[in-house]
Design an enzyme around this catalytic site. Sequence first.
Site, mmCIF file in Angstrom:
data_model
loop_
_atom_site.group_PDB
_atom_site.id
_atom_site.type_symbol
_atom_site.label_atom_id
_atom_site.label_comp_id
_atom_site.label_asym_id
_atom_site.label_seq_id
_atom_site.Cartn_x
_atom_site.Cartn_y
_atom_site.Cartn_z
ATOM 1 N N HIS A 126 -24.397 32.168 53.416
ATOM 2 C CA HIS A 126 -25.202 32.193 54.643
ATOM 3 C C HIS A 126 -25.489 33.629 55.043
ATOM 4 O O HIS A 126 -25.797 33.919 56.200
ATOM 5 C CB HIS A 126 -24.484 31.497 55.795
ATOM 6 C CG HIS A 126 -23.984 30.147 55.436
ATOM 7 N ND1 HIS A 126 -22.719 29.930 54.969
ATOM 8 C CD2 HIS A 126 -24.601 28.948 55.460
ATOM 9 C CE1 HIS A 126 -22.565 28.639 54.720
ATOM 10 N NE2 HIS A 126 -23.687 28.027 55.003
ATOM 11 N N HIS B 97 -29.835 25.733 51.179
ATOM 12 C CA HIS B 97 -29.071 25.861 49.941
ATOM 13 C C HIS B 97 -29.653 24.984 48.831
ATOM 14 O O HIS B 97 -28.981 24.701 47.846
ATOM 15 C CB HIS B 97 -27.614 25.452 50.173
ATOM 16 C CG HIS B 97 -26.953 26.191 51.279
ATOM 17 N ND1 HIS B 97 -26.888 27.560 51.298
ATOM 18 C CD2 HIS B 97 -26.344 25.775 52.420
ATOM 19 C CE1 HIS B 97 -26.255 27.951 52.408
ATOM 20 N NE2 HIS B 97 -25.928 26.889 53.101
#
Lengths: 331, 331, 214, 214
Positions: free
Chosen positions: B218, B56
């Site tokens: 995700h 991320h």
Amino acid sequence: MKKVINNPDQVVEEMLEGVVLAHPQYVKRVKGFSVLTRANSPSPKVALVSGGGSGHEPSHGGFVGRGMLDGAVAGAVFTSPTPDQILEAVKAVDGGKGVLLVIKNYTGDILNFEMASEMAASEGIQVENVIVNDDVAVENSTWTTGRRGIAGTVFVHKIAGAKAEAGGTLTEVKLVAEKVIANIRSMGMALAPCTVPAAGKPSFVLAEDEIEIGMGIHGEPGTHREAIRPADEIVTHLMDKILADLPVASGQEVSVIVNGLGGTPIMELYIVNRKVAEILNGKGVKIVKTYVGNYMTSLEMAGFSVSVLKLDSELKDLLLAPAETPAFVQF
Amino acid sequence: MKKVINNPDQVVEEMLEGVVLAHPQYVKRVKGFSVLTRANSPSPKVALVSGGGSGHEPSHGGFVGRGMLDGAVAGAVFTSPTPDQILEAVKAVDGGKGVLLVIKNYTGDILNFEMASEMAASEGIQVENVIVNDDVAVENSTWTTGRRGIAGTVFVHKIAGAKAEAGGTLTEVKLVAEKVIANIRSMGMALAPCTVPAAGKPSFVLAEDEIEIGMGIHGEPGTHREAIRPADEIVTHLMDKILADLPVASGQEVSVIVNGLGGTPIMELYIVNRKVAEILNGKGVKIVKTYVGNYMTSLEMAGFSVSVLKLDSELKDLLLAPAETPAFVQF
Amino acid sequence: MSHTAIAAIEAISIAISKNKEFLTDLDAAIGDSDHGINMTRGFDAVLIKVKGLPTHTDIGTVLKTVGMTLISTVGGASGPLYGTAFLRAAALAQGISCIGSHTAVQMLEAATNGIKERGKATSGEKTMLDALEPACEAFANGIKAQKSLVECLALACDAAYKGVEYTKTIIATKGRASYLGERSLGHQDPGATSSYIMLKALADFCRHNNLEVN
Amino acid sequence: MSHTAIAAIEAISIAISKNKEFLTDLDAAIGDSDHGINMTRGFDAVLIKVKGLPTHTDIGTVLKTVGMTLISTVGGASGPLYGTAFLRAAALAQGISCIGSHTAVQMLEAATNGIKERGKATSGEKTMLDALEPACEAFANGIKAQKSLVECLALACDAAYKGVEYTKTIIATKGRASYLGERSLGHQDPGATSSYIMLKALADFCRHNNLEVN
Ligand SMILES: Nc1ncnc2c1ncn2[C@@H]1O[C@H](COP(=O)(O)OP(=O)(O)O)[C@@H](O)[C@H]1O
Ligand SMILES: Nc1ncnc2c1ncn2[C@@H]1O[C@H](COP(=O)(O)OP(=O)(O)O)[C@@H](O)[C@H]1O
Ligand SMILES: [Mg+2]
Ligand SMILES: [Mg+2]
Ligand SMILES: [Mg+2]
Ligand SMILES: [Mg+2]
């Protein structure tokens, strides 16, 4: 082509509107033109104008603000802006101390910026220009148009911008910009192409395991294609090319940009930087400041470039000076 | 899978090395752990620790620095870090005033962070935690684990970080973090999936003209798939969902993050922001500050999310306070 | 007459539009895949601009409008180059509403020279000049030999076509394709191709309308 | 004996590794495609750790090592859950080098309860508990009916298998799959599947080695 856009012909216009809506603190639009200037332009200092085709965001509008550019001109995607647009930018930012145009070395950019300078000069504005040519993927021979300008251009904006902010004259700002240009080298690679909205299809095609070394930021073909290799090997190759052209001695201070082309995860950029730093540290070079991120992109192209700038004490001080723009903030 | 990496199992380690080599001014590594802390940690203030799976970037290590996080823990790609790692971060940053853990609402993150808090508490460290759940794509019912935490988390880091920097107590910092969380809503969409290096293939597949609305960071499936539409329609849909959950009155001050997921050109993010701003301005809402860029990415996923934060005067002051981290600098 | 000039410009604009993808694909191989897009953007704007001109505009003004419009809408390398070409030709047609054969030769030469000067290039560098220079020469020779305008334009087109073919055999030393070195071999130059397309459109237009210079 | 316990753990580790892709694919459908990767990372570390244990380690220490290693290497939801499960079982096997049937039942129940508490979940929520709870019950019933360990583990495996199948028919209300609502229907839960795989590996191991509880 799958893109978050409304109309391929409106991408630049709508992007500019989005930028101004996002960052009114920093930038404003010159009405009717694809030109962004500082919100408080003009100011009584030498002004810096850059620009080029769109699709390289945050270049160039993202670097308009204190300590960097005064104006940025956005052409169509990957296409140099036209002289009338550039002229408008020059007029909007000139505070009477003259304007330096920072041009990347592409025939289109040079021709359009040159025409604009001629027009500006004829309107009595002092204009100078510098041409950035940092891409060592391209032979710098007299038989070609010379090396291309790529991500190293951000160093020119930063350092010349700091010089202008500090009250440098047009000549001084131009000289320091030229010193920066003489001391930057860059090179990139691509994993996957990008698609110009108006074209609707990728500008090149790579096989599942193929990468392109040395391609340009407009998808111009590079030095060669090869099978994908570990990151460290790719970086070593690029750094070999860069340092062959720009030898660095032990003790030399440098700054580095590891630039994402738009579609590469930031994670990968840091994996790249690890090797870049290892190579430079291995030579006893001192890395004063590293920038990792998307600075000079090619839409969603996957890949990266590395830029190395050799510093002397003047360049170092100017590099580390504060800046406050939408995409580059530094205390 | 074509990636600029060396070994799928080493990406987190090598990335962390790259981050520290790039930004020694801001961050250092806790030796032997996947933990980054401020270069000058610990300091005599309440400390903030966040973290989660890697992939991320710049979250979370990129937000370690003055005015934001004190420590960040990096798990394997898209996988919560383990309790021993989190504990190490807590111990490294605790300056005696206690530690606030900023956790995104995923079972894995909560379980691991909770175990770590228990361990830290048993070592006599004051630990509190807050759970960010801004993703309105997910029903917030008692029958589910509730909304996911996505890009709005950056607002929590910024504002709680500013509160801690200003000398807030652990309780005060926690309270302001909870106020932020209560006032953020986000939602995203994807054009193209990403590939977890260790998995080697994309986590979902979209047809040539298909997009996914509301997917998680995700690659968790979203609310639905549909054919690609103009940017303005997509943004309108996301904003409808966000504002249905977080009604805003005319005159309300807000801040916005238009967050790229890693593979989307910055140009498109600004085209998105244009519509976001238009919608908010149309409701008489005042946008105090807009952030456009890659803040909470999903490797090279193409797509974006929009986060809206309702401000009161306390949140506004803290939001606008200075910060200096690798990926978030603000005067 | 100027409405004929305007119609000719329209014919050229349409030809460019039709070849938008073809020119872009050529540019993809050795450039940055925008030549067709650039030229179409420019000539679409030209179409609107020339249609808006008053009916009795002189040819010089028509061509000047084309040049200015190309300069302010095309961008890239081709914008200033073709823009300059039209401006130079315009300068020789100021106040004129009918072109003589001698003027026609001068205009084509002035246009070509404008490109040479602006681009600091010459033929043999794999640019539009490789189509334009031979076309110029063929056209001038035809006029000298007192052939008809339609014949002369046909000769110019043939020469330009050969020039385009020739660009496949040489390495670019100007423009974006020069970055490629040897790798530019085998590909025809997009700019040379667009020059040919414009000349061809003009030739076809004159033939269909039985136009003659005097 | 502890080397038997270690060998059993090795068998489980190998079974997980073999199913790395399968478990990851299941997680791709309703989660975030990492369950197989997470579990394999954990059990690869477990393999190294247990091999390094002294030969006469008690079963409690072996299981505690497994639990601690899973907690510190798996991450995600499954790490703390399975880690807690092994720690709870370990607590009942401290100092023991041979497991009685009663203890075996208690250990399996303690492990399952550990997961319930840590995960604040119960069966019917489409998690590993849907495999483990019925397996626990079947195992306890078998032992109560004085069946052999191998028979009891076979019963437990059957029950776990049915539990995995059952997860296809229900909506997830815990874990990442709960975000999907109705869309989780039709897919089997990755965690339930890994629970079944571990039980199956243990059952096979005991059968091949003619192991018995006493
Ligand atoms: N210096 C030059 N002189 C003449 N023609 C040139 C020169 N540089 C480029 N060209 C022509 O311009 C064409 C490319 O135009 P275009 O693709 O529109 O611009 P850009 O290269 O900026 O993308 C080339 O094919 C070539 O014919
Ligand atoms: N609250 C919970 N209680 C019990 N089991 C759970 C819970 N949440 C998730 N699980 C189990 O964990 C599995 C997912 O594990 P894994 O993919 O490794 O972690 P993550 O979801 O963090 O990526 C699910 O399939 C489910 O069986
Ligand atoms: Mg171009
Ligand atoms: Mg996970
Ligand atoms: Mg081009
Ligand atoms: Mg998972």
